[in-house]
Design a protein around this motif. Structure first.
Motif, PDB file in Angstrom:
ATOM      1  N   CYS A  99      -4.927   2.208 -10.447  1.00  0.00           N
ATOM      2  CA  CYS A  99      -5.665   2.552  -9.222  1.00  0.00           C
ATOM      3  C   CYS A  99      -6.345   1.329  -8.615  1.00  0.00           C
ATOM      4  CB  CYS A  99      -6.709   3.633  -9.525  1.00  0.00           C
ATOM      5  SG  CYS A  99      -6.018   5.259  -9.803  1.00  0.00           S
ATOM      6  N   HIS A 152      -3.738  -0.681  -6.891  1.00  0.00           N
ATOM      7  CA  HIS A 152      -3.337   0.044  -5.684  1.00  0.00           C
ATOM      8  C   HIS A 152      -4.399  -0.073  -4.584  1.00  0.00           C
ATOM      9  CE1 HIS A 152      -1.507   3.078  -3.152  1.00  0.00           C
ATOM     10  NE2 HIS A 152      -2.673   3.715  -3.115  1.00  0.00           N
ATOM     11  N   PRO A 199      -2.051  -1.601  -1.457  1.00  0.00           N
ATOM     12  CA  PRO A 199      -1.703  -0.190  -1.302  1.00  0.00           C
ATOM     13  C   PRO A 199      -0.211   0.119  -1.351  1.00  0.00           C
ATOM     14  CG  PRO A 199      -2.705  -1.043   0.711  1.00  0.00           C
ATOM     15  CD  PRO A 199      -2.754  -2.133  -0.297  1.00  0.00           C
ATOM     16  N   PHE A 251       2.285   0.736  -6.700  1.00  0.00           N
ATOM     17  CA  PHE A 251       1.864   1.907  -7.493  1.00  0.00           C
ATOM     18  C   PHE A 251       1.449   3.081  -6.596  1.00  0.00           C
ATOM     19  CE2 PHE A 251       0.407  -1.609 -10.503  1.00  0.00           C
ATOM     20  CZ  PHE A 251       1.545  -1.537 -11.297  1.00  0.00           C
ATOM     21  N   GLU A 252       2.254   3.369  -5.571  1.00  0.00           N
ATOM     22  CA  GLU A 252       1.875   4.409  -4.617  1.00  0.00           C
ATOM     23  C   GLU A 252       1.695   5.787  -5.249  1.00  0.00           C
ATOM     24  OE1 GLU A 252       4.514   4.374  -1.274  1.00  0.00           O
ATOM     25  OE2 GLU A 252       3.955   2.332  -0.723  1.00  0.00           O
ATOM     26  N   THR A 291       2.089   6.183  -8.930  1.00  0.00           N
ATOM     27  CA  THR A 291       2.036   5.998 -10.384  1.00  0.00           C
ATOM     28  C   THR A 291       0.815   6.663 -11.014  1.00  0.00           C
ATOM     29  OG1 THR A 291       3.206   3.910 -10.124  1.00  0.00           O
ATOM     30  CG2 THR A 291       2.111   4.276 -12.232  1.00  0.00           C
TER      31      THR A 291
END
Length: 79
Positions: free
Chosen positions: A37, A40, A44, A47-48, A50
């Motif tokens: 997170c 991300h 952005p 790992f949209e 994940t």
């Protein structure tokens, strides 16, 4: 005093050490999801989905559908 350490693990059909292993595994998974997170948040496009998948997996392992081993009290009630 020992009951404080074993009541909850036994309620979910685990020994103290089995529960320690499970809880430690969940903690490691949550730390990894937090790191995903954080990446991300800065990037952005990485790992949209994940972290969402990781959290859904954790919920499946702990949520209402979790298959628990019967503990000794539950086994004696079924006999």
């Amino acid at each position: 005093m020992l009951e404080h350490f074993t009541r909850h693990p036994h309620s979910v059909g685990e020994s103290y050490f089995e529960h320690m292993g499970m809880a430690s595994g969940f903690a490691a998974s949550m730390l990894l999801a937090a790191a995903v997170c954080a990446v991300h948040a800065v990037l952005p496009f990485v790992f949209e989905k994940t972290a969402s998948r990781m959290i859904a997996d954790l919920y499946q392992r702990t949520g209402p559908g979790r298959v628990r081993k019967p503990n000794s009290a539950q086994l004696s009630e079924s006999v």
